[in-house]
Design an enzyme around this catalytic site. Structure first.
Site, PDB file in Angstrom:
ATOM      1  N   HIS A 377       0.856  -1.253  -0.065  1.00 23.42           N
ATOM      2  CA  HIS A 377      -0.007   0.231   0.051  1.00 23.42           C
ATOM      3  C   HIS A 377       0.734   1.230  -0.096  1.00 23.42           C
ATOM      4  CE1 HIS A 377      -3.604  -2.326   2.255  1.00 23.42           C
ATOM      5  NE2 HIS A 377      -3.444  -2.669   0.723  1.00 23.42           N
TER       6      HIS A 377
HETATM    7  C1  LIG Z   1      -0.322  -7.806  -4.680  1.00 21.98           C
HETATM    8  C2  LIG Z   1      -1.053  -6.762  -4.318  1.00 21.98           C
HETATM    9  C3  LIG Z   1      -2.447  -6.999  -3.778  1.00 21.98           C
HETATM   10  C4  LIG Z   1      -3.293  -5.790  -3.251  1.00 21.98           C
HETATM   11  N1  LIG Z   1      -4.556  -5.982  -2.747  1.00 21.98           N
HETATM   12  C5  LIG Z   1      -5.162  -4.837  -2.336  1.00 21.98           C
HETATM   13  C6  LIG Z   1      -6.506  -5.307  -2.109  1.00 21.98           C
HETATM   14  O1  LIG Z   1      -6.870  -6.134  -1.979  1.00 21.98           O
HETATM   15  N2  LIG Z   1      -7.167  -4.301  -1.589  1.00 21.98           N
HETATM   16  C7  LIG Z   1      -6.646  -2.910  -1.828  1.00 21.98           C
HETATM   17  O2  LIG Z   1      -7.381  -2.023  -1.610  1.00 21.98           O
HETATM   18  N3  LIG Z   1      -5.526  -2.651  -2.282  1.00 21.98           N
HETATM   19  C8  LIG Z   1      -4.759  -4.035  -2.641  1.00 21.98           C
HETATM   20  N4  LIG Z   1      -3.502  -3.403  -3.310  1.00 21.98           N
HETATM   21  C9  LIG Z   1      -2.977  -1.921  -3.227  1.00 21.98           C
HETATM   22  C10 LIG Z   1      -3.661  -1.278  -4.544  1.00 21.98           C
HETATM   23  O3  LIG Z   1      -3.299  -2.131  -5.652  1.00 21.98           O
HETATM   24  C11 LIG Z   1      -3.118   0.045  -4.789  1.00 21.98           C
HETATM   25  O4  LIG Z   1      -3.121   0.921  -3.471  1.00 21.98           O
HETATM   26  C12 LIG Z   1      -3.398   0.838  -5.927  1.00 21.98           C
HETATM   27  O5  LIG Z   1      -3.424   0.089  -7.137  1.00 21.98           O
HETATM   28  C13 LIG Z   1      -2.924   2.169  -6.242  1.00 21.98           C
HETATM   29  O6  LIG Z   1      -3.057   2.667  -7.204  1.00 21.98           O
HETATM   30  P1  LIG Z   1      -2.392   3.760  -8.055  1.00 21.98           P
HETATM   31  O7  LIG Z   1      -3.317   4.183  -9.340  1.00 21.98           O
HETATM   32  O8  LIG Z   1      -1.913   4.641  -7.098  1.00 21.98           O
HETATM   33  O9  LIG Z   1      -1.152   3.049  -8.792  1.00 21.98           O
HETATM   34  P2  LIG Z   1      -1.193   1.572  -9.676  1.00 21.98           P
HETATM   35  O10 LIG Z   1      -2.466   0.758  -9.328  1.00 21.98           O
HETATM   36  O11 LIG Z   1       0.249   1.031  -9.048  1.00 21.98           O
HETATM   37  O12 LIG Z   1      -0.857   2.221 -11.165  1.00 21.98           O
HETATM   38  C14 LIG Z   1       0.140   2.838 -11.766  1.00 21.98           C
HETATM   39  C15 LIG Z   1       0.327   2.117 -13.030  1.00 21.98           C
HETATM   40  O13 LIG Z   1       1.426   3.198 -13.680  1.00 21.98           O
HETATM   41  C16 LIG Z   1       2.187   2.231 -14.494  1.00 21.98           C
HETATM   42  N5  LIG Z   1       3.467   2.821 -14.695  1.00 21.98           N
HETATM   43  C17 LIG Z   1       4.329   3.046 -13.498  1.00 21.98           C
HETATM   44  N6  LIG Z   1       5.324   3.727 -14.006  1.00 21.98           N
HETATM   45  C18 LIG Z   1       5.096   4.026 -15.483  1.00 21.98           C
HETATM   46  C19 LIG Z   1       5.875   4.484 -16.490  1.00 21.98           C
HETATM   47  N7  LIG Z   1       7.021   5.125 -16.266  1.00 21.98           N
HETATM   48  N8  LIG Z   1       5.510   4.487 -17.694  1.00 21.98           N
HETATM   49  C20 LIG Z   1       4.184   3.828 -17.875  1.00 21.98           C
HETATM   50  N9  LIG Z   1       3.536   3.404 -17.159  1.00 21.98           N
HETATM   51  C21 LIG Z   1       3.930   3.366 -15.802  1.00 21.98           C
HETATM   52  C22 LIG Z   1       2.138   0.790 -13.664  1.00 21.98           C
HETATM   53  O14 LIG Z   1       2.538  -0.034 -14.507  1.00 21.98           O
HETATM   54  C23 LIG Z   1       0.596   0.844 -13.321  1.00 21.98           C
HETATM   55  O15 LIG Z   1      -0.163   0.099 -14.024  1.00 21.98           O
HETATM   56  C24 LIG Z   1      -2.717  -4.396  -3.343  1.00 21.98           C
HETATM   57  C25 LIG Z   1      -1.406  -4.146  -4.163  1.00 21.98           C
HETATM   58  C26 LIG Z   1      -0.692  -5.132  -4.518  1.00 21.98           C
HETATM   59  C27 LIG Z   1       0.709  -4.881  -5.314  1.00 21.98           C
END
Ligand SMILES: Cc1cc2nc3c(=O)[nH]c(=O)nc-3n(C[C@H](O)[C@H](O)[C@H](O)COP(=O)(O)OP(=O)(O)OC[C@H]3O[C@@H](n4cnc5c(N)ncnc54)[C@H](O)[C@@H]3O)c2cc1C
Length: 441
Positions: A377
């Site tokens: 997280h």
């Molecule tokens: C194994 C796992 C299980 C989880 N289970 C839960 C759960 O059950 N419940 C819950 O609430 N949360 C869970 N989480 C946490 C949740 O997934 C994250 O809090 C959430 O996805 C964050 O969203 P975000 O948009 O900030 O980032 P992300 O979802 O990480 O999205 C960022 C995206 O940007 C892309 N990216 C990064 N850098 C670049 C770049 N330079 N160029 C192009 N693309 C790029 C990445 O590939 C990714 O697709 C889990 C996380 C993991 C890893």
């Protein structure tokens, strides 16, 4: 995935720091708009939004007895909706699931939406934001085969690359701590505390051998579930999160809002999941329960390893650097041991086999340092705010650069008490509202 919005106090504290529009009542509007709650109607829940959310209606006896034992032992309510009026108490897990499918943002907002003007380009890596005369005008993308091209923006650029990716891209673009950028040979465009304030939830898995979990970590058990689910979709555990029950509680260090989250899964959880060597799955019927630090005081950093955009960044969450964080986790373990000894579950428990009763006192504290692991997280590395610690303002605009916003978990000033996926979705939903209002739409 587990669906948790966070405690109302989390958002009110963001607002109290100057983040106007991010108090509980404001974010509640976005939370309601984004969900299609399958449970009983409530003033706190939304209907008809893109993300289906339900309570897991198929939890096993081990998870049920854990809820009953936690409520009895810790004098907590059994909470019918921890995403409603109050978060405190023991509960069945809610998940962003519907029609036997996970409702990710990709499914809810893209696949099932009619968006004729949207084009999604995949497989490229964004290497930097193109900034001309203090304004973001596009991004540079490195394609899978290595060629670079510029995608130009007509109005603005919005980064949503997560708590590691967004600060990395900003720093590669010259937006970050000046000294660090100069060290890496990157021209400074804006000197901002990008990559500071990184923090994460941490938990310690504990595993008990129980006689009321239906699961075995064997190929035969998974194989038969796959066959049954093919014949009757949604009829097995495969349609749900592995986490079935949980709780929000207070340790002696709590300041009025829950600082401890429990999880329970009717499986044996790998005790050292960060180790390079994989342990063989334990096939005993088990219940794993987790002491989870949800209000960490420790803060770390994301920094560039090099100016190469394809190099992974340096991530240091400074886990347990603040002594109170360790105290909370250890107290949580002691609370869970008391819960597992409560008469509502004790008759089903054969033994605590991870970490094992031999670990107590100082030995337990030392062992927690070995076993503690990320809940995945990470947040906070492009902090939203109005002071010198802020990277983005309350409208998510990067300070000092025109036409550039960040909308993802990295903008959280402090982590919310609960899993971070739903709050990250909410940040995206709210970013949409802010941007449309700015356009007068
Ligand atoms: C194994 C796992 C299980 C989880 N289970 C839960 C759960 O059950 N419940 C819950 O609430 N949360 C869970 N989480 C946490 C949740 O997934 C994250 O809090 C959430 O996805 C964050 O969203 P975000 O948009 O900030 O980032 P992300 O979802 O990480 O999205 C960022 C995206 O940007 C892309 N990216 C990064 N850098 C670049 C770049 N330079 N160029 C192009 N693309 C790029 C990445 O590939 C990714 O697709 C889990 C996380 C993991 C890893």
């Amino acid at each position: 995935m587990i669906f948790v919005r966070g405690n109302r106090e989390n958002f009110d504290s963001w607002e109290a720091e100057g983040n106007k529009g991010w108090g509980y009542q404001d974010v509640l509007t976005s939370y309601k708009r984004m969900e299609d709650w399958q449970g009983p109607a409530s003033e706190y829940r939304g209907k008809g939004g893109p993300i289906k959310v339900l309570e897991n209606g198929d939890i096993c006896d081990a998870a049920k007895s854990f809820i009953a034992a936690g409520a009895d032992e810790l004098n907590l309510p059994v909470n019918p909706d921890y995403n409603g009026e109050s978060q405190d108490g023991m509960h069945v897990i809610q998940e962003n699931t519907g029609n036997n499918l996970r409702y990710s943002t990709s499914r809810g907002y893209l696949t099932e939406a009619d968006l004729p003007t949207l084009e999604v380009q995949q497989r490229g890596t964004v290497s930097r934001v193109v900034i001309e005369n203090g304004r973001a005008v596009g991004v540079e993308v490195i394609e899978a085969k290595g060629e670079r091209r510029i995608v130009r923006a007509r109005k603005e650029v919005i980064l949503s690359a997560g708590a590691f990716g967004s600060p990395q891209i900003l720093m590669l673009s010259g937006v970050g701590p000046a000294g660090h950028l100069q060290e890496k040979g990157i021209k400074v465009v804006a000197d901002l505390p990008v990559g500071d304030n990184l923090h994460d939830h941490l938990f310690v898995p504990m595993t008990y051998s129980v006689d009321n979990s239906p699961h075995r970590s064997t190929a035969a058990h998974f194989g038969s579930a796959i066959v049954k689910d093919r014949l009757k979709p949604g009829s097995t555990f495969l349609s749900h999160s592995v986490f079935e029950a949980g709780g929000f509680a207070h340790t002696s260090l709590s300041t009025g809002v829950p600082d401890m989250q429990f999880f329970a899964i009717p499986w044996s959880y790998p005790p050292f999941q960060d180790e390079q060597v994989r342990l063989r799955p334990d096939t005993r019927p088990s219940l794993s329960v987790f002491s989870t630090l949800i209000r960490p005081k420790s803060r770390g950093t994301v920094r560039l390893a090099s100016a190469d955009p394809l190099a992974a960044p340096l991530i240091d969450v400074q886990a347990l650097a603040e002594p109170d964080d360790l105290k909370v986790l250890v107290e949580g373990i002691e609370m869970l041991r008391a819960v597992m000894a409560n008469s509502a579950i004790a008759k089903h428990v054969k033994e605590e086999y991870e970490p094992g009763p031999a670990f107590s006192g100082q030995r337990l504290k030392d062992e927690v340092l070995r076993r503690v692991t990320t809940v995945y997280h990470p947040v906070g590395s492009c902090r939203m705010g109005i002071d010198e610690r802020a990277v983005v303002d309350p409208e998510l605009r990067v300070n000092g650069i025109e036409g550039l916003r960040v909308a993802d978990a990295s903008i959280m000033p402090s982590i919310i008490g609960g899993n971070t996926n739903a709050p990250s979705m909410m940040i995206g939903e709210k970013a949409g509202t802010i941007i449309l209002e700015g356009l007068g739409a």
